[in-house]
Design an enzyme around this catalytic site. Structure first.
Site, PDB file in Angstrom:
ATOM      1  N   ASN A 132      35.261 -29.267  23.081  1.00 34.30           N
ATOM      2  CA  ASN A 132      36.324 -30.209  23.440  1.00 34.30           C
ATOM      3  C   ASN A 132      35.783 -31.145  24.511  1.00 34.30           C
ATOM      4  OD1 ASN A 132      38.596 -31.534  24.259  1.00 34.30           O
ATOM      5  ND2 ASN A 132      39.658 -29.715  25.056  1.00 34.30           N
ATOM      6  N   LYS A 190      37.204 -33.628  25.819  1.00 31.87           N
ATOM      7  CA  LYS A 190      38.252 -34.152  26.705  1.00 31.87           C
ATOM      8  C   LYS A 190      38.053 -35.660  26.866  1.00 31.87           C
ATOM      9  CE  LYS A 190      38.767 -29.574  28.541  1.00 31.87           C
ATOM     10  NZ  LYS A 190      39.114 -28.688  29.667  1.00 31.87           N
ATOM     11  N   HIS A 240      46.849 -28.134  23.678  1.00 31.16           N
ATOM     12  CA  HIS A 240      45.961 -27.815  24.798  1.00 31.16           C
ATOM     13  C   HIS A 240      46.765 -27.797  26.097  1.00 31.16           C
ATOM     14  CE1 HIS A 240      42.793 -28.036  27.754  1.00 31.16           C
ATOM     15  NE2 HIS A 240      41.966 -27.599  26.811  1.00 31.16           N
ATOM     16  N   GLY A 294      37.730 -25.058  33.439  1.00 31.30           N
ATOM     17  CA  GLY A 294      37.085 -25.974  34.373  1.00 31.30           C
ATOM     18  C   GLY A 294      36.880 -25.400  35.762  1.00 31.30           C
ATOM     19  N   SER A 342      35.698 -21.959  30.748  1.00 27.49           N
ATOM     20  CA  SER A 342      34.411 -21.787  31.432  1.00 27.49           C
ATOM     21  C   SER A 342      33.401 -21.001  30.601  1.00 27.49           C
ATOM     22  CB  SER A 342      34.606 -21.146  32.819  1.00 27.49           C
ATOM     23  OG  SER A 342      35.392 -21.979  33.641  1.00 27.49           O
TER      24      SER A 342
HETATM   25  P1  13P Z   1      35.961 -25.549  30.241  1.00 29.04           P
HETATM   26  O1  13P Z   1      35.011 -24.941  29.259  1.00 29.04           O
HETATM   27  O2  13P Z   1      35.429 -26.797  30.892  1.00 29.04           O
HETATM   28  O3  13P Z   1      36.496 -24.547  31.199  1.00 29.04           O
HETATM   29  O4  13P Z   1      37.209 -26.088  29.393  1.00 29.04           O
HETATM   30  C1  13P Z   1      37.821 -25.216  28.509  1.00 29.04           C
HETATM   31  C2  13P Z   1      38.772 -25.993  27.689  1.00 29.04           C
HETATM   32  O5  13P Z   1      39.817 -26.412  28.150  1.00 29.04           O
HETATM   33  C3  13P Z   1      38.403 -26.263  26.286  1.00 29.04           C
HETATM   34  O6  13P Z   1      39.475 -26.782  25.581  1.00 29.04           O
END
Ligand code: 13P
Length: 248
Positions: free
Chosen positions: A11, A13, A98, A174, A211
């Site tokens: 993802n 983002k 999400h 995150g 993470s």
């Molecule tokens: P991270 O891997 O950056 O923690 O994000 C996870 C996430 O929200 C994937 O959709």
């Protein structure tokens, strides 16, 4: 012996332009060139890079998914994207629900409608659920997951091939604070039990997200109920994303 093919999805983002997606695809294709196809791989670029990513990944086996979708076919919904628009790019799936969308006011009802609309349109869906740190500390993780799933899954029986569920504890997103393999397994076993009220629990894939990186991916995905990963930050670099795919 599980019937479930592992799925690793990245993802992105709000990262990467179309040009950056093309460069990323060139690298990832090389890194995965010797793969055996046992693991399904998807990337989820922002809407503005879907077209470029679809073209750049064509023929590679890497699928391209959107990050969100609206339930209406068309209409006065400024800034939203319909299923047909996603399909029009050549993308084959989408995330729904999400936690970062839910935090921006996507309701359980919208998540349910959007999941159904995307599946009806022929898109694959990764439905996201997960609890906040407050809920976890209050001992409400299972109740919270149950409520999110019971809001989204009714009527979706028979869609197990197209529908995956991602368990993403919000406190692990995150933050660098990954759930332990044991706690992720416990929550995901619960997700599978509740999903079993509506779906064939042995066929629905449940992913872990939060993470995930090249160092922790193998231990997480070795758990019996964890069928793959939804990766945020570590998916932005093709090298680390390819390492996670190999760990699966
Ligand atoms: P991270 O891997 O950056 O923690 O994000 C996870 C996430 O929200 C994937 O959709």
């Amino acid at each position: 012996m599980t019937l479930r093919r592992p799925l690793v999805a990245g993802n992105w983002k709000m990262h990467k332009t179309g040009a950056e997606a093309r460069g990323y695809a060139r690298s990832l294709r090389e890194l995965l060139a010797d793969g055996d196809g046992r693991v399904q791989v998807a990337v989820c670029p922002p809407f503005t890079a879907l077209d470029a990513a679809v073209v750049a990944f064509a023929g590679s086996g890497v699928e391209v998914f959107a990050q969100a979708v609206h339930e209406a076919d068309a209409g006065a919904h400024t800034g939203e994207i319909a299923t047909g628009m996603i399909l029009g790019t050549g993308a084959t799936g989408t995330l729904v629900g999400h936690s970062e969308r839910r935090a921006a006011a996507e309701t359980d009802l919208q998540v349910a409608r959007r999941t159904r609309a995307a599946l009806d349109a022929g898109l694959s869906v990764i439905l996201c659920v997960g609890e906040s740190l407050d809920r976890r500390d209050a001992g409400e993780t299972e109740a919270w997951l149950t409520a999110q799933l019971r809001a989204a899954l009714p009527g979706l029986g028979g869609r197990e091939d197209a529908l995956s569920i991602a368990y993403e504890p919000i406190w692990a997103i995150g933050t660098g604070r990954t759930a332990t393999p044991e706690s992720a397994q416990a929550a995901i076993a619960h997700v599978r039990r509740v999903a079993g009220e509506q779906l064939d629990a042995e066929r629905v894939r449940v992913l872990y997200g939060g993470s995930v990186n090249a160092d922790n991916a193998a231990a997480l995905m070795a758990q019996p109920d964890i069928d793959g990963a939804l990766v945020g930050g570590a998916s932005l670099d093709p090298e680390s994303f390819a390492a996670i795919v190999r760990a699966a």
